[in-house]
Design a protein around this motif. Sequence first.
Motif, PDB file in Angstrom:
ATOM      1  N   VAL A 114       0.844  -1.202   0.000  1.00 56.18           N
ATOM      2  CA  VAL A 114       0.000   0.000   0.000  1.00 56.18           C
ATOM      3  C   VAL A 114       0.877   1.249   0.000  1.00 56.18           C
ATOM      4  O   VAL A 114       1.843   1.350   0.764  1.00 56.18           O
ATOM      5  CB  VAL A 114      -0.930   0.013   1.222  1.00 56.18           C
ATOM      6  CG1 VAL A 114      -1.813   1.264   1.204  1.00 56.18           C
ATOM      7  CG2 VAL A 114      -1.788  -1.246   1.257  1.00 56.18           C
ATOM      8  N   GLU A 115       0.548   2.193  -0.849  1.00 54.58           N
ATOM      9  CA  GLU A 115       1.220   3.483  -0.895  1.00 54.58           C
ATOM     10  C   GLU A 115       0.176   4.590  -0.967  1.00 54.58           C
ATOM     11  O   GLU A 115      -0.768   4.493  -1.745  1.00 54.58           O
ATOM     12  CB  GLU A 115       2.151   3.573  -2.107  1.00 54.58           C
ATOM     13  CG  GLU A 115       3.312   2.596  -2.066  1.00 54.58           C
ATOM     14  CD  GLU A 115       4.253   2.764  -3.246  1.00 54.58           C
ATOM     15  OE1 GLU A 115       3.937   3.569  -4.147  1.00 54.58           O
ATOM     16  OE2 GLU A 115       5.302   2.107  -3.267  1.00 54.58           O
ATOM     17  N   THR A 134       3.532   4.250   3.475  1.00 57.35           N
ATOM     18  CA  THR A 134       3.558   2.892   2.934  1.00 57.35           C
ATOM     19  C   THR A 134       3.301   1.912   4.077  1.00 57.35           C
ATOM     20  O   THR A 134       3.696   2.149   5.217  1.00 57.35           O
ATOM     21  CB  THR A 134       4.900   2.558   2.262  1.00 57.35           C
ATOM     22  OG1 THR A 134       5.949   2.669   3.218  1.00 57.35           O
ATOM     23  CG2 THR A 134       5.181   3.511   1.099  1.00 57.35           C
ATOM     24  N   ALA A 135       2.635   0.794   3.764  1.00 58.57           N
ATOM     25  CA  ALA A 135       2.297  -0.202   4.785  1.00 58.57           C
ATOM     26  C   ALA A 135       1.801  -1.470   4.106  1.00 58.57           C
ATOM     27  O   ALA A 135       1.523  -1.489   2.903  1.00 58.57           O
ATOM     28  CB  ALA A 135       1.229   0.338   5.734  1.00 58.57           C
ATOM     29  N   ALA A 195      -2.848   2.325   9.557  1.00 59.84           N
ATOM     30  CA  ALA A 195      -1.865   1.558   8.795  1.00 59.84           C
ATOM     31  C   ALA A 195      -1.293   0.468   9.685  1.00 59.84           C
ATOM     32  O   ALA A 195      -0.984   0.702  10.855  1.00 59.84           O
ATOM     33  CB  ALA A 195      -0.755   2.474   8.298  1.00 59.84           C
ATOM     34  N   ILE A 196      -1.142  -0.730   9.125  1.00 57.31           N
ATOM     35  CA  ILE A 196      -0.667  -1.885   9.893  1.00 57.31           C
ATOM     36  C   ILE A 196       0.408  -2.609   9.094  1.00 57.31           C
ATOM     37  O   ILE A 196       0.247  -2.863   7.903  1.00 57.31           O
ATOM     38  CB  ILE A 196      -1.819  -2.858  10.203  1.00 57.31           C
ATOM     39  CG1 ILE A 196      -2.922  -2.164  11.017  1.00 57.31           C
ATOM     40  CG2 ILE A 196      -1.313  -4.087  10.954  1.00 57.31           C
ATOM     41  CD1 ILE A 196      -4.156  -3.006  11.214  1.00 57.31           C
ATOM     42  N   ARG A 222       2.095  -0.121  13.717  1.00 64.38           N
ATOM     43  CA  ARG A 222       0.696   0.306  13.654  1.00 64.38           C
ATOM     44  C   ARG A 222       0.640   1.814  13.849  1.00 64.38           C
ATOM     45  O   ARG A 222       1.256   2.341  14.775  1.00 64.38           O
ATOM     46  CB  ARG A 222      -0.145  -0.402  14.719  1.00 64.38           C
ATOM     47  CG  ARG A 222      -1.649  -0.091  14.632  1.00 64.38           C
ATOM     48  CD  ARG A 222      -2.412  -0.804  15.734  1.00 64.38           C
ATOM     49  NE  ARG A 222      -3.842  -0.586  15.617  1.00 64.38           N
ATOM     50  CZ  ARG A 222      -4.676  -1.378  14.963  1.00 64.38           C
ATOM     51  NH1 ARG A 222      -4.213  -2.468  14.379  1.00 64.38           N
ATOM     52  NH2 ARG A 222      -5.967  -1.116  14.906  1.00 64.38           N
ATOM     53  N   TYR A 223      -0.098   2.487  13.004  1.00 64.52           N
ATOM     54  CA  TYR A 223      -0.181   3.951  13.064  1.00 64.52           C
ATOM     55  C   TYR A 223      -1.591   4.367  12.669  1.00 64.52           C
ATOM     56  O   TYR A 223      -2.066   4.029  11.586  1.00 64.52           O
ATOM     57  CB  TYR A 223       0.834   4.552  12.088  1.00 64.52           C
ATOM     58  CG  TYR A 223       1.168   6.014  12.285  1.00 64.52           C
ATOM     59  CD1 TYR A 223       0.459   6.822  13.155  1.00 64.52           C
ATOM     60  CD2 TYR A 223       2.218   6.604  11.593  1.00 64.52           C
ATOM     61  CE1 TYR A 223       0.783   8.149  13.333  1.00 64.52           C
ATOM     62  CE2 TYR A 223       2.553   7.936  11.756  1.00 64.52           C
ATOM     63  CZ  TYR A 223       1.836   8.701  12.631  1.00 64.52           C
ATOM     64  OH  TYR A 223       2.160  10.025  12.799  1.00 64.52           O
ATOM     65  N   THR A 224      -2.269   5.090  13.561  1.00 66.22           N
ATOM     66  CA  THR A 224      -3.596   5.647  13.269  1.00 66.22           C
ATOM     67  C   THR A 224      -3.471   7.159  13.212  1.00 66.22           C
ATOM     68  O   THR A 224      -2.958   7.779  14.150  1.00 66.22           O
ATOM     69  CB  THR A 224      -4.619   5.247  14.345  1.00 66.22           C
ATOM     70  OG1 THR A 224      -4.756   3.824  14.362  1.00 66.22           O
ATOM     71  CG2 THR A 224      -5.982   5.862  14.049  1.00 66.22           C
ATOM     72  N   LEU A 225      -3.894   7.756  12.117  1.00 68.44           N
ATOM     73  CA  LEU A 225      -3.801   9.207  11.969  1.00 68.44           C
ATOM     74  C   LEU A 225      -5.024   9.743  11.251  1.00 68.44           C
ATOM     75  O   LEU A 225      -5.753   8.998  10.580  1.00 68.44           O
ATOM     76  CB  LEU A 225      -2.539   9.595  11.212  1.00 68.44           C
ATOM     77  CG  LEU A 225      -2.366   9.157   9.761  1.00 68.44           C
ATOM     78  CD1 LEU A 225      -1.298  10.026   9.101  1.00 68.44           C
ATOM     79  CD2 LEU A 225      -1.918   7.704   9.649  1.00 68.44           C
TER      80      LEU A 225
END
Length: 201
Positions: free
Chosen positions: A31-32, A41-42, A56-57, A74-77
């Motif tokens: 994913v980009e 990216t993730a 993103a995971i 893991r990032y939630t924004l």
Amino acid sequence: PKIDKAQPLYLSGDELVYDQRGNAVTARGNVEIYYNNFILTADQVTYDRSANTLTAIGNVTLKEPNGNIVRAERYTLTDDFRDGFVQQLSVVARDDTRIAALRANRRDGNVTEFEQGKFTPCKSDPGSPPLWCVTATRIVHDQRAATLTYQDAFFEVFGVPVLYMPYFQHPDPSVKRKSGFLLPEYMSSTNIGFGIEVPYY
């Protein structure tokens, strides 16, 4: 950075899944995402339309317009990349200064709070401690004030704690390098702390 909400968000991935009931879109595989000079990216990214958040995971990397690189699992924004919450992260600034933390929360598009964090301007070999670093229960990076503030901190040399500091603050890497010591100062009527400035190497 200022966000131009009129700019489109570009997303690519090996697979897109639409969840009409949950009002979400999930991209999986390579994913980009490109948005306002941010590059995310993730392995997987889920866009929650109701909450206006991106989660993103897996092998998450966020390249920010200022040159910082954030890595996490893991990032939630928010969908405008302004605020977010991240776990198990490392941040490498454009000048190679580094912050690692158990978790972090960015709010108001300006202030990032790191929990169980470590800051160092020194490069080191994998598996080896840096020349020096500051570890702290809490690190607050105020981008507008260009400061890094530490609470319950230890100054370490080659991984060995040598000085405990209940409160510690220095300019962030965007400020011209400074050196020297500041005299102790009262932080409030009930808490006493001190500031100290150190040179970057």
